[in-house]
Design an enzyme around this catalytic site. Structure first.
Site, PDB file in Angstrom:
ATOM      1  CB  ILE A 196      27.925  23.701  12.872  1.00  0.00           C
ATOM      2  CG1 ILE A 196      27.681  25.130  13.388  1.00  0.00           C
ATOM      3  CG2 ILE A 196      27.007  22.712  13.560  1.00  0.00           C
ATOM      4  CD1 ILE A 196      26.341  25.707  13.025  1.00  0.00           C
ATOM      5  CG  ASN A 203      25.353  19.030  12.945  1.00  0.00           C
ATOM      6  OD1 ASN A 203      25.840  20.146  12.850  1.00  0.00           O
ATOM      7  ND2 ASN A 203      24.112  18.826  13.351  1.00  0.00           N
ATOM      8  CB  CYS A 204      27.865  21.868   8.743  1.00  0.00           C
ATOM      9  SG  CYS A 204      27.904  22.642   7.123  1.00  0.00           S
ATOM     10  CB  THR A 205      26.904  18.112   4.498  1.00  0.00           C
ATOM     11  OG1 THR A 205      25.771  17.521   5.133  1.00  0.00           O
ATOM     12  CG2 THR A 205      27.420  17.178   3.433  1.00  0.00           C
ATOM     13  CE  LYS A 249      28.807  15.297   9.699  1.00  0.00           C
ATOM     14  NZ  LYS A 249      27.682  14.365   9.571  1.00  0.00           N
TER      15      LYS A 249
END
Length: 115
Positions: free
Chosen positions: A6, A8-10, A13
């Site tokens: 996903i 926007n998952c840190t 990223k």
């Protein structure tokens, strides 16, 4: 090679940034936009284990009802939950040379890529 997760998952990223910084242009599969395939989940579970793929530490898991958590107590139930709630899948999943690697740690990726 493909990275699943996903955007926007840190942790996703961090993995994407590490791959880009080390010259790896890896296609990204967004669970929310592109969905999750049951056959793919079974394949990853076969290799990594459904318990490892089911993220029981995240916010989505904590928000589930006790009944939903109990229903995910075996592989079939866990796969059904991951299909319905892709954000309970451990992220990212890196597919490389037919093997699946769960999560991201810099040392893990350094070992994988010999960096």
């Amino acid at each position: 090679m493909k990275l699943y997760g996903i955007p926007n998952c840190t942790t996703v990223k961090k993995a994407r940034a590490w791959l880009a910084a080390h010259g790896h242009d890896v296609p990204f599969h967004d669970f929310r936009k592109q969905g999750v395939d049951a056959a793919w989940l079974r394949q990853v579970c076969k290799q990594a284990g459904w318990q490892a793929l089911l993220n029981t530490r995240g916010t989505t898991w904590r928000k589930l009802s006790d009944a939903d958590k109990a229903a995910a107590g075996d592989e079939a139930g866990a796969i059904a939950l991951m299909l319905a709630q892709p954000s309970v899948i451990k992220r990212p999943v890196l597919e490389r040379d037919g093997h699946y690697h769960l999560g991201f740690a810099e040392a893990q990726y350094q070992d994988l890529f010999g960096a």
